[in-house]
Enzyme design. Structure first.
Site, PDB file in Angstrom:
ATOM      1  N   VAL A 130       1.304  -1.421   0.049  1.00 32.85           N
ATOM      2  CA  VAL A 130      -0.077   0.261  -0.237  1.00 32.85           C
ATOM      3  C   VAL A 130       0.795   1.427  -0.389  1.00 32.85           C
ATOM      4  O   VAL A 130       1.371   0.949   0.876  1.00 32.85           O
ATOM      5  CB  VAL A 130      -1.091  -0.040   1.592  1.00 32.85           C
ATOM      6  N   GLU A 131       0.750   2.055  -1.212  1.00 31.54           N
ATOM      7  CA  GLU A 131       2.023   2.711  -1.374  1.00 31.54           C
ATOM      8  C   GLU A 131       1.272   4.563  -1.022  1.00 31.54           C
ATOM      9  O   GLU A 131       0.344   4.395  -1.895  1.00 31.54           O
ATOM     10  CB  GLU A 131       2.475   3.458  -2.452  1.00 31.54           C
TER      11      GLU A 131
END
Length: 489
Positions: free
Chosen positions: A82-83
């Site tokens: 999850v960026e």
């Protein structure tokens, strides 16, 4: 005449295919059941448009969010992070990960300067690596400022490499090239000479959502997010909780889309045909650049030109299992870099002790041409190359890897790569053309996300946005969405 056209077309197909029966018409056929396709279908359902059909080429939903088993571990061969976490805005994927309580770990890159290995063996002195990173930061700050200035003044775009040349700081040594790769290729899966400056510096994902990255390592898989969304609007079996909704059809490889103002007819590889008023195409831009799906009539020139100019990048996470650990572990050792004379040769390594304690697994990331080269050789050849690199770093007496896992996204005809990258030469004008519908055919996917192409949250948001455009067409008659620069008919 429009109705006769479609009925005539259907009759021709039936006469030519004796075993084919066409379904009754629905409102929308959604092609692809990845994050964007499922999110688009959910958006349609919430708007009251429930007579849709989802056609998925594989035997599962999730697309490029895909888990597999490797040496007893549930690992991700596609999207893994999850960026964009802990910023001023909430990343919708991070919000969903928290609600589902997905097992995840914040990636620690802080001490990477102390973990850069030379191709001759051993570590670079920390002071030397720190200076090289400081120069890279100066280079990055310059390119970001230049991009902001050029955008403000509406100047033509240039590549990241061109901006590096302008500040006379082009990486040339193995150390500088490795850090440059870590800065750009590791994020975009393509080198600075290809990547757009103005559309990646600064990057909206990190500017809006935060600079933290969280690695998903959950037995349910990252794909569980897609299943969670699907379960909100598709019926499931009472006994197994598996999706049983007849509106989702798996193993349906779409090969033809015939469209007119009267509607669309979709033909799959097994000879089946499906009719609808509209189609929502959520396949990757890599697939759209191939002949897997044939459009009749051909997509207009302006659409093809925009699609063909955009890039489908390849990002390969190779996993290696060892009988025991021979690499440093503990705080500040999660990531290490190998600085080869050949840029991008097995450069970014990650030890999995934080994510999978006691697993004795290393992950090495390669991209672009190296990914394509590796996909075309045997896993044994790849393992031999990786072992040679590791022995350069840690000595000749380290053990051989017991097992290797090499994803092949580029070779897979249903994806043709990992995610999209914004290349030099594609303006906002042309990007709007990628997003624009063609008659009754709409397009979605991470490559159509206005600000977040290449990311899971881009796929999620694009599914909502594209479906809302279609909802506006169906319910309000607004079938000409307004894009800046969209060509006038």
């Amino acid at each position: 005449m429009e109705g006769l056209e479609v009925r005539g077309l259907l009759l021709v197909w039936i006469l030519g295919l004796s075993f084919v029966t066409a379904t009754s018409a629905t409102s929308v056929i959604v092609i692809g059941a990845g994050m964007s396709g499922i999110t688009a279908a959910k958006t349609l359902s919430e708007a009251g448009i429930k007579d849709f059909l989802i056609l998925e080429a594989t035997n599962r939903i999730g697309g490029r969010m895909c888990k597999t088993t490797f040496q007893g571990l549930n690992v991700e061969i596609g999207a893994n992070w999850v960026e964009g976490v802990n910023g001023k805005q909430m990343n919708p994927i991070w919000d969903l990960a928290q609600k589902l309580k997905l097992r995840n770990f914040q990636s620690d890159y802080d001490n990477v300067t102390a973990n850069i290995y030379t191709h001759h063996g051993g570590l670079y002195p920390h002071a030397v690596a720190t200076v090289a990173f400081d120069v890279a930061d100066e280079r990055s700050n310059y390119t970001t400022a230049l991009s902001t200035s050029m955008s403000r003044n509406k100047e033509e775009d240039i590549s990241i490499l061109a901006s590096q040349r302008l500040c006379n700081k082009v990486p040339t040594s193995p150390l500088d090239m490795a850090i440059d790769y870590y800065t750009y290729d590791y994020e975009f899966a393509e080198p600075p000479r290809i990547t757009s400056l103005q559309n990646t510096e600064p990057l909206p994902t990190f500017a809006n959502f935060g600079e933290d990255l969280n690695f998903v390592a959950d037995t349910r898989g990252y794909e569980s997010m897609v299943y969670h969304i699907a379960h909100q609007f598709l019926t499931t079996s009472k006994h197994t909780a598996n999706i049983s909704d007849p509106r989702l059809l798996l193993n349906k490889v779409v090969r033809e889309i015939r469209y007119s103002r009267s509607g669309v007819i979709v033909k799959t590889e097994d000879g089946s045909m499906y009719r609808a008023k509209y189609a929502m195409v959520s396949v990757s831009i890599g697939v759209l650049q191939t002949n897997l799906i044939k459009f009749h009539p051909d997509l207009p020139h302006w659409k093809l030109l925009a699609l063909y100019q955009f890039n489908m990048a390849v990002y390969t996470k190779i996993l290696l299992k060892f009988p025991y650990k021979f690499w440093p572990t503990g705080p500040g050792t999660e990531f290490f870099i190998y600085a080869d004379e050949k840029r991008g040769y097995y450069p970014i390594w990650q030890q999995m002790e934080n994510n999978y304690p006691g697993s004795n697994v290393l992950l090495v990331t390669v991209t672009d041409d190296e990914s394509r080269r590796i996909e075309q050789q045997s896993d044994e050849e790849t393992k031999a190359e990786a072992m040679e690199v590791l022995r350069n770093m840690f000595g000749k007496n380290i053990p051989d890897a017991k097992a290797i896992l090499v994803p092949r996204w580029w070779s897979n005809r249903f994806y043709k790569g990992s995610f999209s990258n914004w290349p030099i030469g594609v303006s906002r004008f042309e990007y709007d053309q990628i997003r624009a519908p063609v008659g009754n055919v709409y397009f979605t996917g991470e490559h159509t996300s206005e600000h977040y192409n290449g990311y899971v949250h881009g796929a999620y948001l694009s599914g909502i946005d594209s479906a809302q455009m279609l909802v506006d067409c169906i319910k309000k008659g607004n079938c000409e969405p307004k894009f800046e620069g969209r060509p006038k008919k």
